[in-house]
Write a protein that holds these residues in place. Structure first.
Motif, PDB file in Angstrom:
ATOM      1  N   VAL A 252      15.323  25.069 -52.820  1.00 52.61           N
ATOM      2  CA  VAL A 252      14.384  23.959 -52.659  1.00 52.61           C
ATOM      3  C   VAL A 252      13.881  23.516 -54.029  1.00 52.61           C
ATOM      4  N   VAL A 253      13.940  22.216 -54.284  1.00 51.70           N
ATOM      5  CA  VAL A 253      13.454  21.683 -55.558  1.00 51.70           C
ATOM      6  C   VAL A 253      12.139  20.942 -55.354  1.00 51.70           C
ATOM      7  N   ARG A 254      11.416  20.800 -56.452  1.00 45.88           N
ATOM      8  CA  ARG A 254      10.117  20.124 -56.441  1.00 45.88           C
ATOM      9  C   ARG A 254       9.835  19.581 -57.838  1.00 45.88           C
ATOM     10  N   GLY A 255       8.825  18.726 -57.959  1.00 49.22           N
ATOM     11  CA  GLY A 255       8.387  18.274 -59.273  1.00 49.22           C
ATOM     12  C   GLY A 255       7.775  19.415 -60.055  1.00 49.22           C
ATOM     13  N   ASN A 256       7.779  19.311 -61.386  1.00 50.23           N
ATOM     14  CA  ASN A 256       7.336  20.434 -62.217  1.00 50.23           C
ATOM     15  C   ASN A 256       5.886  20.306 -62.684  1.00 50.23           C
ATOM     16  N   GLU A 257       5.041  19.712 -61.835  1.00 53.19           N
ATOM     17  CA  GLU A 257       3.613  19.614 -62.149  1.00 53.19           C
ATOM     18  C   GLU A 257       2.805  20.328 -61.079  1.00 53.19           C
ATOM     19  N   ASN A 258       1.503  20.498 -61.359  1.00 49.22           N
ATOM     20  CA  ASN A 258       0.585  21.025 -60.354  1.00 49.22           C
ATOM     21  C   ASN A 258       0.102  19.875 -59.476  1.00 49.22           C
ATOM     22  N   TYR A 259       0.245  20.042 -58.170  1.00 43.26           N
ATOM     23  CA  TYR A 259      -0.222  19.033 -57.227  1.00 43.26           C
ATOM     24  C   TYR A 259      -1.220  19.718 -56.283  1.00 43.26           C
ATOM     25  N   SER A 260      -2.399  19.984 -56.801  1.00 38.75           N
ATOM     26  CA  SER A 260      -3.410  20.689 -56.007  1.00 38.75           C
ATOM     27  C   SER A 260      -3.868  19.800 -54.850  1.00 38.75           C
ATOM     28  N   PRO A 261      -4.101  20.397 -53.664  1.00 38.00           N
ATOM     29  CA  PRO A 261      -3.981  21.814 -53.306  1.00 38.00           C
ATOM     30  C   PRO A 261      -2.639  22.161 -52.666  1.00 38.00           C
ATOM     31  N   TYR A 262      -1.618  21.350 -52.931  1.00 38.72           N
ATOM     32  CA  TYR A 262      -0.346  21.484 -52.233  1.00 38.72           C
ATOM     33  C   TYR A 262       0.641  22.413 -52.930  1.00 38.72           C
ATOM     34  N   GLU A 263       0.799  22.208 -54.229  1.00 36.52           N
ATOM     35  CA  GLU A 263       1.783  22.983 -54.995  1.00 36.52           C
ATOM     36  C   GLU A 263       1.181  23.273 -56.361  1.00 36.52           C
ATOM     37  N   ILE A 264       0.922  24.565 -56.607  1.00 39.60           N
ATOM     38  CA  ILE A 264       0.207  24.971 -57.811  1.00 39.60           C
ATOM     39  C   ILE A 264       0.952  26.128 -58.461  1.00 39.60           C
ATOM     40  N   SER A 265       1.090  26.081 -59.769  1.00 34.38           N
ATOM     41  CA  SER A 265       1.712  27.175 -60.518  1.00 34.38           C
ATOM     42  C   SER A 265       0.615  28.031 -61.121  1.00 34.38           C
TER      43      SER A 265
END
Length: 259
Positions: A27-40
């Protein structure tokens, strides 16, 4: 007869290999933090509403899953070419439906964009659905690379691009700009205590967000199997706990009916 047996063994070996390999989803995704959905996190580990839901649905469907973060254009290219099986945080449109399977049950969240203003301007700037009342004589702060729908994106509205949500909120807080636009859930998650920047109550645009499967490297059967697992999750204690963790009970992702 011996030769036939060998061919049969070879066929069965590779068939079994294919079946085992098919249990892994890239699964690929953008390489930024998209709080609260996708956070590194600090250790590079991904978490967030999308990450936790997709991991749990994949586990229940019997898939091993790996996430690969990359620039958005490359992520799109990878699902187009079949280098990846699926992509997350993606909205649906006719162009993308040419190379991706979008199923209603594979909706993983709903993004609602709201105008942001300084609390001092709350009485002056009001929005009840007529975008002209907000943007006709003002410059809108937007994040680079985001689309807010055809009405807001119209070239006749003046816009100023910023790179991050922090820049956008900071400029409004310091009265360097009158109005910005941002996903309400991200705003509440990150800036809930920011008392001099407020979101106007009426949403400007709502987008359904999906995990979508590559038509090149995946299959409709895989997309349907994942959709069934995700659908079975909704309403369970595990699902509600994830939603509460990241949205604080503000709202749930849409029930699946239907950048």
């Amino acid at each position: 007869m011996l030769r036939l047996s060998r061919y049969l063994l070879v066929f069965l070996f590779f068939r079994c290999f294919d079946l085992l390999a098919s249990t892994e989803l890239k699964v690929v995704r953008g390489n930024e933090n998209y709080s609260p959905y996708e956070i590194s996190g600090a250790d590079g580990e991904l978490y967030g509403l999308h990450i936790d839901l997709v991991k749990l649905a994949a586990k229940n469907a019997g898939y091993d899953i790996s996430f690969n973060s990359m620039p958005w254009k490359r992520a799109i290219r990878d699902v187009q070419t079949g280098a990846a099986d699926a992509i997350i945080y993606i909205s649906r449109n006719p162009e993308r439906e040419k190379y991706l399977y979008f199923l209603d049950e594979n909706q993983i969240s709903e993004v609602r964009f709201h105008f942001l203003v300084n609390v001092k301007d709350k009485k002056e700037i009001q929005f009840s659905g007529d975008i002209d009342t907000v943007l006709k004589d003002r410059t809108l702060l937007v994040q680079r690379g985001f689309s807010y729908g055809a009405t807001v994106d119209k070239p006749e509205y003046s816009k100023h691009e910023v790179t991050t949500a922090d820049q956008l909120v900071s400029m409004i807080s310091r009265e360097r700009a009158k109005v910005g636009i941002m996903n309400i859930y991200g705003f509440n998650y990150i800036y809930g205590e920011q008392n001099n920047v407020v979101a106007l109550p009426t949403p400007v645009k709502t987008n359904k967000i999906y995990i979508a499967f590559s038509k090149k490297s995946s299959s409709l059967a895989t997309a349907k199997k994942f959709a069934q697992a995700l659908k079975s999750l909704k309403g369970t204690a595990e699902y509600n706990a994830i939603v509460m963790r990241y949205l604080g009970g503000i709202a749930e992702p849409a029930d699946g009916s239907g950048k």
